[in-house]
Design an enzyme around this catalytic site. Structure first.
Site, short mmCIF file in Angstrom:
data_model
loop_
_atom_site.label_atom_id
_atom_site.label_comp_id
_atom_site.label_asym_id
_atom_site.label_seq_id
_atom_site.Cartn_x
_atom_site.Cartn_y
_atom_site.Cartn_z
CG MET A 1 -38.24 -8.19 -40.18
SD MET A 1 -39.37 -7.13 -41.04
CE MET A 1 -38.41 -5.62 -40.96
CB SER B 1 -45.02 -13.57 -36.20
OG SER B 1 -45.22 -13.50 -37.59
NE ARG B 2 -42.85 -19.04 -32.22
CZ ARG B 2 -43.03 -19.95 -33.19
NH1 ARG B 2 -42.34 -19.86 -34.32
NH2 ARG B 2 -43.90 -20.93 -33.03
CB VAL C 1 -37.25 -8.90 -44.68
CG1 VAL C 1 -37.32 -7.39 -44.41
CG2 VAL C 1 -37.66 -9.20 -46.12
CE1 TYR D 1 -49.97 -9.09 -34.01
CE2 TYR D 1 -47.58 -9.03 -34.12
CZ TYR D 1 -48.77 -8.52 -33.66
OH TYR D 1 -48.77 -7.42 -32.84
CG HIS E 1 -45.36 -12.64 -43.27
ND1 HIS E 1 -45.33 -12.17 -41.98
CD2 HIS E 1 -45.30 -14.00 -43.17
CE1 HIS E 1 -45.26 -13.19 -41.14
NE2 HIS E 1 -45.23 -14.30 -41.83
CG MET F 1 -48.26 -20.08 -39.26
SD MET F 1 -47.99 -21.26 -37.93
CE MET F 1 -46.64 -20.51 -37.06
#
Ligand code: PAF
Length: 284
Positions: free
Chosen positions: A183, A185-186, A175, A30, A35, A28
């Site tokens: 980790m 994005s939020r 990670v 960011y 990722h 998604m």
């Protein structure tokens, strides 16, 4: 690296790819190092890599963070450029869900209905539907999912098996930041103080994992370890669970591969994390 924004362009690219394996990393956006770990693994195991960037409205509840979910395509492309990615598929909502789109992929049972499924009604139908659509468009040989969203990973694996989709689902380890926080994005939602406190969640899970590695197999002792550790922090526990990796049922004894999963609130941000409990191994 080619950026494709429409379904028709992606389809015509795909029909020209006769040979060579394709590794697919659905995201998604960011992007963070979690990722990039998926992308690097896909790169190592395939001839070419396709990354999708699409904030999927279907997997957000009406009061969730769809509108404010972080988005920065230029930044994402800068991060992907050095990774040898062949295609970035970054469609609009209308490309993925045209106005007459009428289908939902519903996974039933504990994997869809417990824990994240109970906390976020409709979430996994949204995930299954978009993953099905993206996999059908990209037609990859392998698709890469992080252990961070373990329930999502197991649910997608279930869907792929049930529907006999010709794709291999490859799980990739979580990670973590230096203090252990997974980790996500939020994590950008966290204030500096909340960011420091958030590390209590992985600390609690790793405290329980240490007991498991010392031989503790009673699931309630492991769950209680997490509760006790978090009670001393500002986090508000939503759930803690020891669930097996196949059927996703709550266990009393860890006598097969299982996940210790927890969700907790800090301020208005909900964190999820998990560790693998494998009785056949000493650690993940
Ligand atoms: O894990 C995510 O980022 C999303 O749930 C996914 C798999 C890309 C589907 O929207």
């Amino acid at each position: 690296m080619r950026v494709i924004q429409t379904v028709s362009e992606l389809r015509s690219w795909r029909t020209t790819q006769a040979g060579g394996s394709i590794g697919f990393v659905p995201t998604m956006g960011y992007l963070h190092d979690g990722h990039l770990a998926l992308v690097r693994r896909a790169h190592a195991e395939n001839d070419m890599v396709v990354v999708s960037i699409f904030v999927n409205p279907l997997q957000f509840g009406p009061h969730e963070d769809y509108a404010r979910y972080p988005r920065d395509l230029e930044r994402d492309l800068r991060l992907l450029e050095p990774e040898g990615v062949a295609i970035v598929f970054a469609p609009s909502v209308e490309e993925i869900y045209p106005p007459d789109f009428s289908t939902a992929v519903v996974v039933r049972g504990p994997l869809a209905e417990r824990l994240e499924g109970a906390a976020r009604p409709g979430h996994f139908t949204g995930v299954a539907t978009v993953v099905m659509r993206l996999v059908n468009l990209v037609q990859p040989h392998r698709a890469y999912f992080g252990w961070k969203d373990a329930q999502q990973l197991l649910l997608v694996r279930r869907m792929v098996r049930d529907l006999a989709l010709p794709v291999e689902i490859v799980p990739v380890p979580t990670v973590r930041e230096p203090d252990g926080l997974a980790m996500s994005s939020r994590n950008v939602y966290l204030s500096p103080e909340e960011r420091v406190s958030a590390a209590a969640l992985p600390r609690a899970l790793f405290a329980a994992l240490a007991r498991f590695q010392e031989g503790e197999r009673n699931a309630e002792v492991l769950r209680q370890t997490v509760r006790t550790e978090l009670a001393a922090s500002p986090l508000r526990l939503d759930y803690v669970s020891v669930s097996d990796c196949e059927v996703f049922q709550e266990l009393e004894q860890v006598d097969r591969p299982a996940l210790l999963l927890a969700a907790a609130w800090i301020g208005t941000t909900r964190l999820i994390d998990n560790v693998l409990l494998d009785p056949g191994k000493r650690s993940r």
